[in-house]
Structures are given as C-alpha cells and as structure tokens.
Scaffold this active site. Structure first.
Site, PDB file in Angstrom:
ATOM      1  N   MET A  54      -8.170  -0.303   0.732  1.00 35.84           N
ATOM      2  CA  MET A  54      -7.336  -1.015   1.709  1.00 35.84           C
ATOM      3  C   MET A  54      -7.314  -0.275   3.042  1.00 35.84           C
ATOM      4  SD  MET A  54      -6.622  -3.792   0.335  1.00 35.84           S
ATOM      5  CE  MET A  54      -5.658  -4.398   1.694  1.00 35.84           C
ATOM      6  N   GLU A  55      -7.339   1.042   3.005  1.00 39.20           N
ATOM      7  CA  GLU A  55      -7.387   1.830   4.231  1.00 39.20           C
ATOM      8  C   GLU A  55      -8.716   1.599   4.953  1.00 39.20           C
ATOM      9  OE1 GLU A  55      -4.105   3.366   1.928  1.00 39.20           O
ATOM     10  OE2 GLU A  55      -6.129   2.810   1.375  1.00 39.20           O
ATOM     11  N   ASP A  96     -10.626  -7.255  21.684  1.00 36.24           N
ATOM     12  CA  ASP A  96      -9.584  -7.249  22.710  1.00 36.24           C
ATOM     13  C   ASP A  96     -10.113  -6.691  24.034  1.00 36.24           C
ATOM     14  OD1 ASP A  96      -6.814  -7.425  23.702  1.00 36.24           O
ATOM     15  OD2 ASP A  96      -6.939  -5.241  23.694  1.00 36.24           O
ATOM     16  N   CYS A 137       0.838  -1.205   0.000  1.00 31.20           N
ATOM     17  CA  CYS A 137       0.000   0.000   0.000  1.00 31.20           C
ATOM     18  C   CYS A 137       0.867   1.247   0.000  1.00 31.20           C
ATOM     19  CB  CYS A 137      -0.924   0.021   1.220  1.00 31.20           C
ATOM     20  SG  CYS A 137      -2.272  -1.130   1.070  1.00 31.20           S
ATOM     21  N   HIS A 138       0.447   2.236  -0.776  1.00 29.71           N
ATOM     22  CA  HIS A 138       1.160   3.513  -0.859  1.00 29.71           C
ATOM     23  C   HIS A 138       0.694   4.434   0.257  1.00 29.71           C
ATOM     24  CE1 HIS A 138       2.534   2.382  -4.834  1.00 29.71           C
ATOM     25  NE2 HIS A 138       1.284   2.108  -5.175  1.00 29.71           N
TER      26      HIS A 138
END
Length: 139
Positions: A86-87, A101, A51-52
């Site tokens: 992707m972000e 969590d 990823c950029h």
C-alpha cells in the site's frame, strides 16, 4: 518486506518536450514528483484508513520515458510484520499526480480539460514477504 508499484502518466508530445527541457514553470517535474512520492509513502497511514504505521527503511523512486508517457516505479522496504504494497502504491500514485499537477496548464484544451493526460496501469509488480518472492523481480 518489500514491494514495488508502477504506473504511467500519458502526456502530449509538447508537454514531454517541455519536461525534458526542464522548462516547466513550476520547476523540475521529476525532482518534485520524486519528493512527493517519498512523502506519500511515509504518509500512507494518514491517507489510507486501514493501513498501519510502518517504519519504512527504504524508498526508491525511478522515472522512465516510454514515448509520450512517463512511468513511475516506487520500491519500498521495511522490517515489519505487515507488507508495504500500500505504501508503494500510494507513493506511485502521488508521484504521478504531482507530475500531472505540475504540467496541467500545458495539457489544457480550449475548454480547460486535459484530453490527453491520464494516469493508468497502477499496479504492484513485486512483493516480498521475507520467505519467498511473489514475483521474480528483486530489488
């Protein structure tokens, strides 16, 4: 460029009630998980090797209850030459992981496993390149 990703964290009824009552020992699950999702969006190039770095202009994180499941939806936008799906996916995944969590002690069974808790259905639901919508959803 815009993209939206969503996913679901399935939980026990007891855990849902504890989150809604804001009684989780680690704090406000929605608030902390929102911060985690935003941080993950910004850190995507450090997490996903191909990823950029992208100058993110906007990131919105929404949470919605679906019975005993918590849906996270992350919307990301940037003016750049590559997409931001992707972000959005990374932010959504990390937001859900943070929530898990924070409540994992509530979900453990006698053997220390979490038989009910699971993350599922992570997917891109909208992608906009600047010329035409890939889906009818608009930010």
């Amino acid at each position: 460029r815009r993209a939206t990703a969503t996913g679901v964290l399935h939980l026990s009824e007891n855990t849902v009630a504890t989150i809604k009552a804001n009684k989780v020992s680690k704090g406000d699950v929605i608030e902390a998980s929102t911060v985690a999702a935003i941080q993950a969006v910004k850190m995507t190039p450090n997490i996903v090797p191909h990823c950029h770095p992208i100058p993110i202009e906007s990131c919105n994180v929404d949470w919605e209850w679906e019975e005993n499941s918590l849906r996270c939806t992350v919307k990301v936008s940037a003016r750049y030459r590559t997409g931001v799906e992707m972000e959005a996916l990374t932010g959504d995944s990390v937001g859900l992981l943070c929530a898990w969590d924070m409540v994992k002690p509530l979900e453990k069974d006698e053997s220390g496993l979490n038989p009910i808790a699971q993350i599922s259905d992570i997917r891109v639901t909208e992608k906009y390149k600047g010329t035409a919508l890939a889906n009818v959803d608009v930010l």
